[in-house]
Motif scaffolding. Sequence first.
Motif, PDB file in Angstrom:
ATOM      1  N   ASP A  32       4.418  13.352  28.698  1.00  0.00           N
ATOM      2  CA  ASP A  32       5.148  14.894  29.356  1.00  0.00           C
ATOM      3  C   ASP A  32       4.375  15.964  27.342  1.00  0.00           C
ATOM      4  OD1 ASP A  32       6.030  13.168  26.826  1.00  0.00           O
ATOM      5  OD2 ASP A  32       8.865  14.703  27.029  1.00  0.00           O
ATOM      6  N   SER A  33       4.375  15.156  26.447  1.00  0.00           N
ATOM      7  CA  SER A  33       3.550  15.183  25.696  1.00  0.00           C
ATOM      8  C   SER A  33       1.804  16.048  26.215  1.00  0.00           C
ATOM      9  CB  SER A  33       3.360  14.101  24.291  1.00  0.00           C
ATOM     10  OG  SER A  33       5.050  14.407  24.151  1.00  0.00           O
ATOM     11  N   ALA A  34       1.422  15.606  26.628  1.00  0.00           N
ATOM     12  CA  ALA A  34       0.366  14.939  27.053  1.00  0.00           C
ATOM     13  C   ALA A  34       0.179  16.169  27.567  1.00  0.00           C
ATOM     14  CB  ALA A  34       0.093  13.800  27.727  1.00  0.00           C
ATOM     15  N   VAL A  35       0.894  16.666  28.275  1.00  0.00           N
ATOM     16  CA  VAL A  35       0.939  17.752  29.206  1.00  0.00           C
ATOM     17  C   VAL A  35       0.994  19.578  27.797  1.00  0.00           C
ATOM     18  CG1 VAL A  35       1.923  19.635  31.103  1.00  0.00           C
ATOM     19  CG2 VAL A  35       2.344  17.575  31.384  1.00  0.00           C
ATOM     20  N   ASN A  36       2.071  19.331  27.131  1.00  0.00           N
ATOM     21  CA  ASN A  36       2.671  19.681  25.945  1.00  0.00           C
ATOM     22  C   ASN A  36       1.198  20.205  25.498  1.00  0.00           C
ATOM     23  OD1 ASN A  36       4.541  20.507  26.772  1.00  0.00           O
ATOM     24  ND2 ASN A  36       5.759  18.605  25.147  1.00  0.00           N
ATOM     25  N   ALA A  37       0.602  19.445  24.894  1.00  0.00           N
ATOM     26  CA  ALA A  37      -0.640  19.340  24.424  1.00  0.00           C
ATOM     27  C   ALA A  37      -1.828  19.914  24.925  1.00  0.00           C
ATOM     28  CB  ALA A  37      -1.796  17.866  24.061  1.00  0.00           C
ATOM     29  N   ALA A  38      -2.256  19.919  26.507  1.00  0.00           N
ATOM     30  CA  ALA A  38      -3.073  20.485  27.218  1.00  0.00           C
ATOM     31  C   ALA A  38      -2.718  22.658  26.926  1.00  0.00           C
ATOM     32  CB  ALA A  38      -2.595  20.140  28.501  1.00  0.00           C
ATOM     33  N   LEU A  39      -1.424  22.340  27.509  1.00  0.00           N
ATOM     34  CA  LEU A  39      -1.109  23.554  27.756  1.00  0.00           C
ATOM     35  C   LEU A  39      -1.289  24.368  26.163  1.00  0.00           C
ATOM     36  CD1 LEU A  39       2.453  23.293  29.447  1.00  0.00           C
ATOM     37  CD2 LEU A  39      -0.238  25.028  29.804  1.00  0.00           C
ATOM     38  N   LYS A  40      -0.869  23.520  25.317  1.00  0.00           N
ATOM     39  CA  LYS A  40      -1.736  24.522  23.440  1.00  0.00           C
ATOM     40  C   LYS A  40      -2.717  24.445  23.649  1.00  0.00           C
ATOM     41  CE  LYS A  40       2.890  22.412  20.975  1.00  0.00           C
ATOM     42  NZ  LYS A  40       3.039  21.840  20.163  1.00  0.00           N
ATOM     43  N   LEU A  41      -4.084  23.413  23.712  1.00  0.00           N
ATOM     44  CA  LEU A  41      -5.366  23.668  23.843  1.00  0.00           C
ATOM     45  C   LEU A  41      -5.741  25.103  24.643  1.00  0.00           C
ATOM     46  CD1 LEU A  41      -6.831  20.038  23.789  1.00  0.00           C
ATOM     47  CD2 LEU A  41      -6.118  21.283  21.577  1.00  0.00           C
ATOM     48  N   ILE A  42      -5.012  25.223  25.651  1.00  0.00           N
ATOM     49  CA  ILE A  42      -5.882  25.968  26.662  1.00  0.00           C
ATOM     50  C   ILE A  42      -5.150  27.677  26.031  1.00  0.00           C
ATOM     51  CG2 ILE A  42      -5.242  26.957  28.780  1.00  0.00           C
ATOM     52  CD1 ILE A  42      -5.284  23.424  29.946  1.00  0.00           C
ATOM     53  N   GLU A  43      -4.098  27.597  26.261  1.00  0.00           N
ATOM     54  CA  GLU A  43      -3.254  28.967  25.940  1.00  0.00           C
ATOM     55  C   GLU A  43      -3.003  29.463  24.612  1.00  0.00           C
ATOM     56  OE1 GLU A  43       1.188  27.985  27.340  1.00  0.00           O
ATOM     57  OE2 GLU A  43       0.384  28.543  29.238  1.00  0.00           O
ATOM     58  N   GLN A  44      -2.516  28.060  23.565  1.00  0.00           N
ATOM     59  CA  GLN A  44      -2.934  29.208  21.814  1.00  0.00           C
ATOM     60  C   GLN A  44      -3.794  28.816  21.335  1.00  0.00           C
ATOM     61  OE1 GLN A  44       0.190  26.739  20.098  1.00  0.00           O
ATOM     62  NE2 GLN A  44       2.330  26.972  21.567  1.00  0.00           N
ATOM     63  N   GLU A  45      -5.077  27.194  21.605  1.00  0.00           N
ATOM     64  CA  GLU A  45      -6.729  27.875  20.678  1.00  0.00           C
ATOM     65  C   GLU A  45      -7.702  28.048  21.808  1.00  0.00           C
ATOM     66  OE1 GLU A  45      -6.632  26.487  18.311  1.00  0.00           O
ATOM     67  OE2 GLU A  45      -5.085  25.653  17.624  1.00  0.00           O
ATOM     68  N   GLU A  46      -7.693  28.593  23.424  1.00  0.00           N
ATOM     69  CA  GLU A  46      -8.203  28.702  23.821  1.00  0.00           C
ATOM     70  C   GLU A  46      -9.610  28.140  23.775  1.00  0.00           C
ATOM     71  OE1 GLU A  46      -8.435  33.488  22.628  1.00  0.00           O
ATOM     72  OE2 GLU A  46      -7.232  33.466  24.239  1.00  0.00           O
ATOM     73  N   VAL A  47      -9.670  27.035  23.921  1.00  0.00           N
ATOM     74  CA  VAL A  47     -10.513  26.077  23.902  1.00  0.00           C
ATOM     75  C   VAL A  47     -10.974  26.064  25.415  1.00  0.00           C
ATOM     76  CG1 VAL A  47      -9.464  24.163  22.142  1.00  0.00           C
ATOM     77  CG2 VAL A  47      -9.437  24.173  25.306  1.00  0.00           C
ATOM     78  N   VAL A  48     -12.544  25.965  25.421  1.00  0.00           N
ATOM     79  CA  VAL A  48     -13.741  26.358  26.774  1.00  0.00           C
ATOM     80  C   VAL A  48     -13.133  25.169  27.741  1.00  0.00           C
ATOM     81  CG1 VAL A  48     -14.331  28.365  25.840  1.00  0.00           C
ATOM     82  CG2 VAL A  48     -15.535  25.801  25.825  1.00  0.00           C
ATOM     83  N   ALA A  49     -12.757  23.729  27.092  1.00  0.00           N
ATOM     84  CA  ALA A  49     -12.862  22.284  27.222  1.00  0.00           C
ATOM     85  C   ALA A  49     -12.038  21.415  26.750  1.00  0.00           C
ATOM     86  CB  ALA A  49     -14.244  22.270  27.755  1.00  0.00           C
ATOM     87  N   ILE A  50     -11.936  20.657  27.541  1.00  0.00           N
ATOM     88  CA  ILE A  50     -10.609  19.193  27.156  1.00  0.00           C
ATOM     89  C   ILE A  50     -11.924  18.413  26.863  1.00  0.00           C
ATOM     90  CG2 ILE A  50      -8.528  18.572  27.156  1.00  0.00           C
ATOM     91  CD1 ILE A  50      -7.449  21.221  28.033  1.00  0.00           C
ATOM     92  N   ILE A  51     -11.343  17.162  26.130  1.00  0.00           N
ATOM     93  CA  ILE A  51     -11.942  15.243  26.262  1.00  0.00           C
ATOM     94  C   ILE A  51     -10.356  15.359  25.768  1.00  0.00           C
ATOM     95  CG2 ILE A  51     -13.068  13.696  25.246  1.00  0.00           C
ATOM     96  CD1 ILE A  51     -14.776  15.959  26.432  1.00  0.00           C
ATOM     97  N   GLY A  52     -10.488  13.884  26.980  1.00  0.00           N
ATOM     98  CA  GLY A  52      -9.003  13.328  27.336  1.00  0.00           C
ATOM     99  C   GLY A  52      -7.961  13.821  27.687  1.00  0.00           C
ATOM    100  N   PRO A  53      -7.314  13.262  28.266  1.00  0.00           N
ATOM    101  CA  PRO A  53      -6.189  12.097  27.648  1.00  0.00           C
ATOM    102  C   PRO A  53      -7.067  10.720  27.498  1.00  0.00           C
ATOM    103  CG  PRO A  53      -4.400  13.419  28.409  1.00  0.00           C
ATOM    104  CD  PRO A  53      -5.794  13.481  28.979  1.00  0.00           C
ATOM    105  N   ASN A  54      -6.862   9.601  26.917  1.00  0.00           N
ATOM    106  CA  ASN A  54      -7.638   8.374  27.346  1.00  0.00           C
ATOM    107  C   ASN A  54      -6.888   8.328  28.624  1.00  0.00           C
ATOM    108  OD1 ASN A  54     -10.487   8.468  25.532  1.00  0.00           O
ATOM    109  ND2 ASN A  54      -9.175   8.765  24.233  1.00  0.00           N
ATOM    110  N   SER A  55      -5.352   7.670  27.831  1.00  0.00           N
ATOM    111  CA  SER A  55      -4.651   6.004  28.712  1.00  0.00           C
ATOM    112  C   SER A  55      -4.536   7.473  30.374  1.00  0.00           C
ATOM    113  CB  SER A  55      -3.835   5.825  28.187  1.00  0.00           C
ATOM    114  OG  SER A  55      -2.960   5.657  29.077  1.00  0.00           O
ATOM    115  N   SER A  56      -4.018   6.956  31.127  1.00  0.00           N
ATOM    116  CA  SER A  56      -3.964   7.187  32.620  1.00  0.00           C
ATOM    117  C   SER A  56      -2.200   7.729  32.879  1.00  0.00           C
ATOM    118  CB  SER A  56      -4.254   5.957  33.568  1.00  0.00           C
ATOM    119  OG  SER A  56      -5.497   5.548  33.837  1.00  0.00           O
ATOM    120  N   LYS A  57      -2.126   7.272  31.683  1.00  0.00           N
ATOM    121  CA  LYS A  57      -0.336   7.378  31.487  1.00  0.00           C
ATOM    122  C   LYS A  57      -0.509   9.137  31.177  1.00  0.00           C
ATOM    123  CE  LYS A  57       3.938   6.374  29.560  1.00  0.00           C
ATOM    124  NZ  LYS A  57       4.676   5.418  28.661  1.00  0.00           N
TER     125      LYS A  57
END
Length: 426
Positions: free
Chosen positions: A123-148
Amino acid sequence: PVLVYLTVWFYKTNSYKIIVVPHFVVKQCLLFKSTQWRRQMKNLKFLVVLALVALLATPAIAADTIKIGFNIPLTGDIPEVGEGSKNAAEMYKADINGAGGLEVGGKKYMLEFIYMDNEAKADSAVNAALKLIEQEEVVAIIGPNSSKQAVPGGGTANENRVPMISPWSTNPNTTLDRPWVFRAAFLDPFQGPVIADFAAKKFGAKTAAVLFDIANDYSVGLAEVFKAAWEAKGLGPVVAYESNGTKDQDFSAQLTTIIAAKPDFIFVPENYNQVALIIPQARDLGYKGPFMGSDSWGTPDLVKLCGDQCNGQYFSTHYAAAGATGATKVFIDRYKEKYGEEPADYAALTWDSIGLMLEGIKNAGMVDSNPRKMRAAIRDGLAAIKSFDGITGSSKFNEQGDPIKCAVVVKVSDEGTFVFEESVCP
Protein backbone atom coordinates in the motif's frame (compact mmCIF):
# COMPACT_ATOMS: atom_id res chain seq x y z
CA PRO A 1 -12.98 37.74 -11.62
CA VAL A 2 -9.74 38.70 -13.33
CA LEU A 3 -7.70 36.30 -11.20
CA VAL A 4 -10.17 33.45 -11.77
CA TYR A 5 -9.87 34.03 -15.50
CA LEU A 6 -6.07 34.03 -15.32
CA THR A 7 -6.06 30.79 -13.31
CA VAL A 8 -8.26 29.02 -15.85
CA TRP A 9 -6.11 30.36 -18.70
CA PHE A 10 -2.91 29.10 -17.10
CA TYR A 11 -4.52 25.67 -16.55
CA LYS A 12 -5.86 25.30 -20.08
CA THR A 13 -2.58 26.32 -21.66
CA ASN A 14 -0.62 23.96 -19.35
CA SER A 15 1.83 26.77 -18.72
CA TYR A 16 1.31 27.04 -14.99
CA LYS A 17 3.34 25.50 -12.23
CA ILE A 18 2.24 27.24 -9.06
CA ILE A 19 0.26 30.47 -9.31
CA VAL A 20 1.40 32.75 -6.53
CA VAL A 21 -0.95 35.66 -5.85
CA PRO A 22 0.81 38.45 -3.90
CA HIS A 23 -0.93 39.76 -0.78
CA PHE A 24 -1.39 43.21 -2.25
CA VAL A 25 -3.30 41.79 -5.22
CA VAL A 26 -5.62 39.86 -2.87
CA LYS A 27 -6.18 43.08 -0.93
CA GLN A 28 -7.11 44.90 -4.10
CA CYS A 29 -9.59 42.16 -4.99
CA LEU A 30 -11.26 42.55 -1.61
CA LEU A 31 -11.54 46.27 -2.21
CA PHE A 32 -13.17 45.57 -5.56
CA LYS A 33 -16.59 45.26 -3.90
CA SER A 34 -16.12 48.18 -1.56
CA THR A 35 -17.53 51.64 -2.00
CA GLN A 36 -14.06 52.77 -3.01
CA TRP A 37 -13.80 50.34 -5.94
CA ARG A 38 -13.92 53.09 -8.57
CA ARG A 39 -10.89 54.79 -7.13
CA GLN A 40 -9.05 51.44 -6.90
CA MET A 41 -9.89 50.31 -10.42
CA LYS A 42 -6.85 51.82 -12.06
CA ASN A 43 -4.53 50.48 -9.36
CA LEU A 44 -6.11 47.03 -9.59
CA LYS A 45 -5.62 46.82 -13.33
CA PHE A 46 -2.04 47.94 -12.97
CA LEU A 47 -1.27 45.42 -10.23
CA VAL A 48 -2.90 42.51 -12.06
CA VAL A 49 -0.92 43.33 -15.18
CA LEU A 50 2.26 43.40 -13.08
CA ALA A 51 1.42 40.00 -11.55
CA LEU A 52 0.68 38.53 -14.98
CA VAL A 53 3.93 39.84 -16.43
CA ALA A 54 5.87 38.42 -13.48
CA LEU A 55 4.25 35.00 -13.90
CA LEU A 56 4.84 34.89 -17.63
CA ALA A 57 8.40 36.13 -17.31
CA THR A 58 9.28 33.54 -14.69
CA PRO A 59 9.96 30.11 -16.25
CA ALA A 60 8.33 27.01 -14.79
CA ILE A 61 10.26 25.60 -11.86
CA ALA A 62 13.12 23.42 -13.04
CA ALA A 63 12.40 24.16 -16.70
CA ASP A 64 15.81 22.82 -17.75
CA THR A 65 15.67 19.67 -15.64
CA ILE A 66 14.24 16.20 -16.09
CA LYS A 67 12.57 14.99 -12.91
CA ILE A 68 12.56 11.22 -12.30
CA GLY A 69 11.05 9.56 -9.23
CA PHE A 70 12.35 6.54 -7.31
CA ASN A 71 9.85 4.33 -5.47
CA ILE A 72 12.19 2.41 -3.15
CA PRO A 73 12.24 0.79 0.35
CA LEU A 74 14.36 3.14 2.45
CA THR A 75 12.80 1.71 5.62
CA GLY A 76 10.91 -1.49 6.46
CA ASP A 77 12.06 -5.08 6.07
CA ILE A 78 14.64 -4.57 3.31
CA PRO A 79 16.13 -1.05 3.69
CA GLU A 80 19.43 -2.22 2.18
CA VAL A 81 17.62 -2.58 -1.16
CA GLY A 82 16.52 1.04 -1.08
CA GLU A 83 19.92 2.23 0.07
CA GLY A 84 21.76 0.33 -2.68
CA SER A 85 19.37 1.61 -5.33
CA LYS A 86 19.76 5.19 -4.13
CA ASN A 87 23.55 4.87 -4.04
CA ALA A 88 23.65 3.69 -7.65
CA ALA A 89 21.25 6.45 -8.68
CA GLU A 90 23.34 9.16 -7.04
CA MET A 91 26.43 7.88 -8.85
CA TYR A 92 24.63 7.93 -12.19
CA LYS A 93 23.17 11.39 -11.63
CA ALA A 94 26.57 12.79 -10.66
CA ASP A 95 28.06 11.45 -13.89
CA ILE A 96 25.36 12.99 -16.09
CA ASN A 97 25.08 16.33 -14.33
CA GLY A 98 28.85 16.57 -14.01
CA ALA A 99 29.06 16.40 -17.79
CA GLY A 100 26.57 19.25 -18.17
CA GLY A 101 23.39 17.18 -18.30
CA LEU A 102 21.62 14.71 -20.55
CA GLU A 103 21.52 15.77 -24.19
CA VAL A 104 18.05 15.50 -25.70
CA GLY A 105 17.21 17.02 -29.06
CA GLY A 106 20.42 19.03 -29.17
CA LYS A 107 19.99 20.57 -25.70
CA LYS A 108 21.33 19.45 -22.32
CA TYR A 109 19.10 18.93 -19.30
CA MET A 110 20.08 18.36 -15.69
CA LEU A 111 18.67 15.32 -13.90
CA GLU A 112 16.66 15.69 -10.70
CA PHE A 113 15.95 12.51 -8.73
CA ILE A 114 13.15 12.36 -6.16
CA TYR A 115 13.37 9.46 -3.67
CA MET A 116 10.12 8.25 -2.10
CA ASP A 117 10.13 5.60 0.64
CA ASN A 118 7.66 2.74 0.09
CA GLU A 119 8.55 1.10 3.43
CA ALA A 120 8.66 -2.31 1.64
CA LYS A 121 4.85 -2.37 1.79
CA ALA A 122 2.37 -2.81 -1.05
CA ASP A 123 0.00 0.00 0.00
CA SER A 124 2.91 2.35 0.68
CA ALA A 125 4.27 1.64 -2.80
CA VAL A 126 0.95 2.79 -4.28
CA ASN A 127 0.96 5.92 -2.12
CA ALA A 128 4.59 6.66 -3.02
CA ALA A 129 3.76 6.33 -6.72
CA LEU A 130 0.81 8.71 -6.39
CA LYS A 131 2.91 11.28 -4.55
CA LEU A 132 5.59 11.13 -7.21
CA ILE A 133 3.00 11.50 -9.97
CA GLU A 134 0.60 14.04 -8.50
CA GLN A 135 2.70 16.12 -6.11
CA GLU A 136 6.20 15.91 -7.56
CA GLU A 137 5.02 15.69 -11.20
CA VAL A 138 7.85 13.38 -12.19
CA VAL A 139 7.95 12.32 -15.83
CA ALA A 140 8.99 8.72 -15.06
CA ILE A 141 9.51 6.33 -12.13
CA ILE A 142 12.28 3.84 -11.30
CA GLY A 143 11.04 1.10 -8.94
CA PRO A 144 9.60 -0.45 -6.92
CA ASN A 145 12.19 -3.22 -6.71
CA SER A 146 10.50 -6.13 -4.98
CA SER A 147 7.51 -7.70 -6.73
CA LYS A 148 5.44 -7.31 -3.56
CA GLN A 149 5.55 -3.55 -4.17
CA ALA A 150 6.18 -3.53 -7.93
CA VAL A 151 2.95 -5.33 -8.85
CA PRO A 152 0.63 -2.78 -7.16
CA GLY A 153 2.99 0.12 -7.86
CA GLY A 154 3.08 -0.84 -11.53
CA GLY A 155 -0.70 -0.83 -11.62
CA THR A 156 -0.76 2.72 -10.30
CA ALA A 157 1.84 3.89 -12.83
CA ASN A 158 0.00 2.25 -15.70
CA GLU A 159 -3.39 3.67 -14.68
CA ASN A 160 -1.90 7.16 -14.49
CA ARG A 161 0.01 6.76 -17.76
CA VAL A 162 3.45 7.25 -16.26
CA PRO A 163 6.40 5.19 -17.59
CA MET A 164 7.92 2.96 -14.92
CA ILE A 165 10.86 0.56 -14.85
CA SER A 166 11.23 -1.99 -12.06
CA PRO A 167 14.90 -2.91 -11.59
CA TRP A 168 14.50 -6.11 -9.54
CA SER A 169 10.95 -7.47 -9.86
CA THR A 170 10.73 -10.90 -11.52
CA ASN A 171 6.99 -11.57 -11.12
CA PRO A 172 5.26 -11.54 -14.56
CA ASN A 173 2.28 -9.55 -13.20
CA THR A 174 4.43 -6.45 -12.78
CA THR A 175 4.34 -5.75 -16.52
CA LEU A 176 1.56 -8.04 -17.77
CA ASP A 177 -0.82 -6.07 -20.01
CA ARG A 178 0.67 -2.82 -18.72
CA PRO A 179 2.11 -0.87 -21.67
CA TRP A 180 3.55 1.84 -19.40
CA VAL A 181 5.54 -0.58 -17.21
CA PHE A 182 8.94 -2.11 -18.04
CA ARG A 183 11.63 -3.99 -16.12
CA ALA A 184 15.39 -4.65 -16.11
CA ALA A 185 15.32 -8.16 -14.57
CA PHE A 186 14.59 -11.60 -16.01
CA LEU A 187 11.27 -13.25 -15.11
CA ASP A 188 10.40 -16.05 -12.71
CA PRO A 189 9.14 -18.37 -15.49
CA PHE A 190 12.78 -18.38 -16.60
CA GLN A 191 14.39 -18.32 -13.14
CA GLY A 192 12.33 -21.24 -11.75
CA PRO A 193 13.53 -23.81 -14.32
CA VAL A 194 17.11 -22.50 -13.99
CA ILE A 195 17.01 -23.30 -10.27
CA ALA A 196 15.42 -26.70 -10.83
CA ASP A 197 17.97 -27.67 -13.48
CA PHE A 198 20.93 -26.55 -11.39
CA ALA A 199 19.77 -28.33 -8.22
CA ALA A 200 19.09 -31.59 -10.04
CA LYS A 201 22.56 -31.46 -11.60
CA LYS A 202 24.61 -30.08 -8.70
CA PHE A 203 23.04 -32.01 -5.84
CA GLY A 204 21.91 -35.08 -7.79
CA ALA A 205 18.54 -34.30 -6.24
CA LYS A 206 15.46 -36.46 -6.78
CA THR A 207 13.22 -34.75 -4.24
CA ALA A 208 12.76 -31.14 -3.21
CA ALA A 209 11.11 -29.05 -0.50
CA VAL A 210 9.99 -25.42 -0.68
CA LEU A 211 9.59 -22.77 2.02
CA PHE A 212 8.10 -19.45 0.88
CA ASP A 213 6.53 -16.22 2.16
CA ILE A 214 2.78 -16.40 1.59
CA ALA A 215 2.41 -12.60 1.84
CA ASN A 216 5.02 -11.83 -0.82
CA ASP A 217 3.98 -11.92 -4.51
CA TYR A 218 7.55 -12.61 -5.53
CA SER A 219 8.01 -15.52 -3.14
CA VAL A 220 4.63 -17.10 -3.91
CA GLY A 221 5.05 -16.76 -7.68
CA LEU A 222 8.56 -18.18 -7.79
CA ALA A 223 7.65 -21.06 -5.46
CA GLU A 224 4.80 -22.01 -7.80
CA VAL A 225 6.97 -21.74 -10.91
CA PHE A 226 9.74 -23.82 -9.34
CA LYS A 227 7.33 -26.55 -8.17
CA ALA A 228 5.77 -26.82 -11.64
CA ALA A 229 9.22 -26.92 -13.31
CA TRP A 230 10.56 -29.54 -10.88
CA GLU A 231 7.58 -31.84 -11.28
CA ALA A 232 7.59 -31.42 -15.07
CA LYS A 233 11.11 -32.88 -15.17
CA GLY A 234 9.85 -36.13 -13.64
CA LEU A 235 12.77 -36.30 -11.23
CA GLY A 236 10.60 -36.94 -8.22
CA PRO A 237 8.11 -35.17 -6.00
CA VAL A 238 8.16 -31.90 -4.07
CA VAL A 239 7.85 -33.65 -0.72
CA ALA A 240 7.08 -30.54 1.35
CA TYR A 241 5.59 -27.18 0.37
CA GLU A 242 5.44 -24.90 3.41
CA SER A 243 4.68 -21.21 3.86
CA ASN A 244 5.31 -18.51 6.46
CA GLY A 245 4.47 -14.85 7.04
CA THR A 246 6.68 -11.86 6.26
CA LYS A 247 7.07 -10.92 9.92
CA ASP A 248 7.72 -14.45 11.18
CA GLN A 249 10.86 -14.98 13.23
CA ASP A 250 10.35 -18.61 14.21
CA PHE A 251 10.26 -21.14 11.35
CA SER A 252 10.63 -24.27 13.46
CA ALA A 253 7.15 -25.65 12.72
CA GLN A 254 7.58 -25.42 8.95
CA LEU A 255 11.16 -26.69 9.07
CA THR A 256 10.22 -29.66 11.25
CA THR A 257 7.65 -30.72 8.65
CA ILE A 258 10.16 -30.22 5.82
CA ILE A 259 12.99 -32.14 7.53
CA ALA A 260 10.64 -35.03 8.33
CA ALA A 261 9.93 -35.36 4.59
CA LYS A 262 13.68 -35.93 3.95
CA PRO A 263 14.16 -33.73 0.83
CA ASP A 264 17.42 -33.78 -1.11
CA PHE A 265 17.49 -29.96 -0.87
CA ILE A 266 15.34 -27.05 0.29
CA PHE A 267 14.43 -24.20 -2.04
CA VAL A 268 13.91 -20.88 -0.20
CA PRO A 269 12.70 -18.01 -2.45
CA GLU A 270 12.53 -15.51 0.42
CA ASN A 271 14.17 -12.17 1.20
CA TYR A 272 17.71 -12.29 2.59
CA ASN A 273 16.65 -11.19 6.09
CA GLN A 274 14.34 -14.21 6.37
CA VAL A 275 16.92 -16.58 4.85
CA ALA A 276 19.40 -15.49 7.54
CA LEU A 277 16.96 -16.86 10.14
CA ILE A 278 15.77 -19.95 8.25
CA ILE A 279 19.12 -21.59 7.53
CA PRO A 280 20.53 -21.43 11.11
CA GLN A 281 17.21 -22.68 12.51
CA ALA A 282 17.23 -25.61 10.07
CA ARG A 283 20.75 -26.52 11.13
CA ASP A 284 19.72 -26.37 14.79
CA LEU A 285 16.92 -28.82 13.97
CA GLY A 286 19.42 -31.26 12.46
CA TYR A 287 19.10 -30.60 8.72
CA LYS A 288 22.47 -31.16 7.03
CA GLY A 289 21.50 -30.94 3.35
CA PRO A 290 21.91 -28.08 0.85
CA PHE A 291 19.76 -25.03 0.29
CA MET A 292 19.01 -23.34 -3.01
CA GLY A 293 18.05 -19.69 -3.22
CA SER A 294 16.92 -17.06 -5.69
CA ASP A 295 17.84 -13.50 -6.60
CA SER A 296 16.32 -12.13 -3.37
CA TRP A 297 19.40 -13.56 -1.61
CA GLY A 298 21.77 -11.36 -3.58
CA THR A 299 22.99 -8.79 -1.08
CA PRO A 300 26.10 -8.66 1.13
CA ASP A 301 23.73 -8.26 4.06
CA LEU A 302 22.79 -11.93 3.71
CA VAL A 303 26.26 -12.89 4.94
CA LYS A 304 26.30 -10.14 7.59
CA LEU A 305 23.07 -11.45 9.08
CA CYS A 306 23.59 -15.17 8.49
CA GLY A 307 27.29 -15.56 9.23
CA ASP A 308 29.09 -18.69 8.09
CA GLN A 309 25.86 -20.71 8.28
CA CYS A 310 25.06 -19.55 4.73
CA ASN A 311 28.48 -20.44 3.34
CA GLY A 312 28.44 -23.14 0.68
CA GLN A 313 24.88 -22.44 -0.47
CA TYR A 314 23.84 -21.47 -4.01
CA PHE A 315 21.36 -19.02 -5.51
CA SER A 316 20.37 -17.66 -8.89
CA THR A 317 20.83 -13.96 -9.55
CA HIS A 318 21.38 -11.29 -12.18
CA TYR A 319 25.12 -10.78 -12.15
CA ALA A 320 28.25 -11.88 -10.29
CA ALA A 321 30.65 -9.26 -9.02
CA ALA A 322 33.52 -11.73 -8.70
CA GLY A 323 35.45 -11.93 -11.95
CA ALA A 324 33.54 -9.06 -13.57
CA THR A 325 35.16 -7.29 -16.51
CA GLY A 326 34.62 -4.19 -18.64
CA ALA A 327 31.92 -1.69 -17.68
CA THR A 328 30.64 -4.02 -14.95
CA LYS A 329 34.00 -4.02 -13.18
CA VAL A 330 34.29 -0.25 -13.53
CA PHE A 331 30.90 0.16 -11.86
CA ILE A 332 31.78 -2.27 -9.06
CA ASP A 333 35.14 -0.65 -8.36
CA ARG A 334 33.67 2.87 -8.31
CA TYR A 335 30.79 1.79 -6.07
CA LYS A 336 33.15 0.06 -3.61
CA GLU A 337 35.42 3.10 -3.50
CA LYS A 338 32.51 5.46 -2.85
CA TYR A 339 30.37 3.40 -0.47
CA GLY A 340 32.83 0.93 1.01
CA GLU A 341 31.08 -2.27 -0.05
CA GLU A 342 30.35 -4.38 -3.10
CA PRO A 343 27.18 -3.45 -4.97
CA ALA A 344 24.36 -6.01 -4.80
CA ASP A 345 22.36 -7.03 -7.84
CA TYR A 346 19.59 -4.50 -7.15
CA ALA A 347 22.14 -1.67 -7.22
CA ALA A 348 23.50 -2.88 -10.57
CA LEU A 349 19.96 -3.35 -11.91
CA THR A 350 19.04 0.17 -10.77
CA TRP A 351 22.02 1.46 -12.74
CA ASP A 352 20.78 -0.37 -15.83
CA SER A 353 17.21 0.82 -15.24
CA ILE A 354 18.37 4.43 -15.24
CA GLY A 355 20.33 3.76 -18.44
CA LEU A 356 17.20 2.32 -20.04
CA MET A 357 15.07 5.26 -18.90
CA LEU A 358 17.54 7.81 -20.24
CA GLU A 359 17.67 5.90 -23.52
CA GLY A 360 13.89 6.21 -23.69
CA ILE A 361 14.10 9.94 -23.00
CA LYS A 362 16.71 10.40 -25.71
CA ASN A 363 14.51 8.43 -28.10
CA ALA A 364 11.70 10.90 -27.32
CA GLY A 365 13.86 13.53 -29.02
CA MET A 366 12.59 16.45 -26.95
CA VAL A 367 11.69 17.59 -23.44
CA ASP A 368 8.17 18.98 -23.04
CA SER A 369 7.18 21.20 -20.11
CA ASN A 370 3.81 19.41 -19.99
CA PRO A 371 4.35 16.30 -17.79
CA ARG A 372 1.58 14.35 -19.54
CA LYS A 373 3.05 14.89 -22.98
CA MET A 374 6.57 14.12 -21.75
CA ARG A 375 5.46 10.89 -20.08
CA ALA A 376 3.83 9.68 -23.29
CA ALA A 377 6.94 10.53 -25.29
CA ILE A 378 9.16 8.62 -22.85
CA ARG A 379 6.88 5.58 -22.91
CA ASP A 380 7.10 5.49 -26.70
CA GLY A 381 10.85 5.95 -26.45
CA LEU A 382 11.15 2.98 -24.10
CA ALA A 383 8.94 0.81 -26.29
CA ALA A 384 11.27 1.58 -29.20
CA ILE A 385 14.27 0.00 -27.43
CA LYS A 386 14.88 -3.43 -28.93
CA SER A 387 18.12 -4.29 -27.16
CA PHE A 388 20.28 -2.84 -24.40
CA ASP A 389 23.81 -3.60 -23.22
CA GLY A 390 23.97 -3.02 -19.48
CA ILE A 391 26.33 -3.93 -16.67
CA THR A 392 24.05 -6.87 -15.77
CA GLY A 393 24.25 -8.21 -19.31
CA SER A 394 22.72 -7.72 -22.72
CA SER A 395 18.96 -7.78 -23.13
CA LYS A 396 16.38 -7.95 -25.85
CA PHE A 397 12.84 -6.86 -25.08
CA ASN A 398 9.54 -8.50 -25.91
CA GLU A 399 6.15 -6.89 -26.44
CA GLN A 400 5.45 -6.87 -22.69
CA GLY A 401 8.50 -4.72 -21.96
CA ASP A 402 10.31 -7.67 -20.42
CA PRO A 403 14.00 -8.36 -21.08
CA ILE A 404 15.22 -11.68 -22.40
CA LYS A 405 18.58 -12.10 -20.67
CA CYS A 406 20.82 -14.61 -18.93
CA ALA A 407 20.77 -15.68 -15.30
CA VAL A 408 23.80 -16.39 -13.13
CA VAL A 409 24.18 -18.99 -10.40
CA VAL A 410 26.58 -18.04 -7.62
CA LYS A 411 27.96 -19.77 -4.56
CA VAL A 412 28.42 -18.23 -1.12
CA SER A 413 32.10 -19.00 -0.54
CA ASP A 414 33.74 -19.96 2.73
CA GLU A 415 34.93 -16.35 2.93
CA GLY A 416 31.35 -15.10 2.62
CA THR A 417 31.71 -13.73 -0.91
CA PHE A 418 29.53 -14.48 -3.93
CA VAL A 419 31.49 -16.55 -6.43
CA PHE A 420 30.37 -17.18 -10.01
CA GLU A 421 29.30 -20.78 -10.62
CA GLU A 422 27.67 -20.77 -14.05
CA SER A 423 25.64 -18.69 -16.48
CA VAL A 424 22.33 -19.87 -17.93
CA CYS A 425 20.83 -18.17 -20.97
CA PRO A 426 17.43 -18.50 -22.65
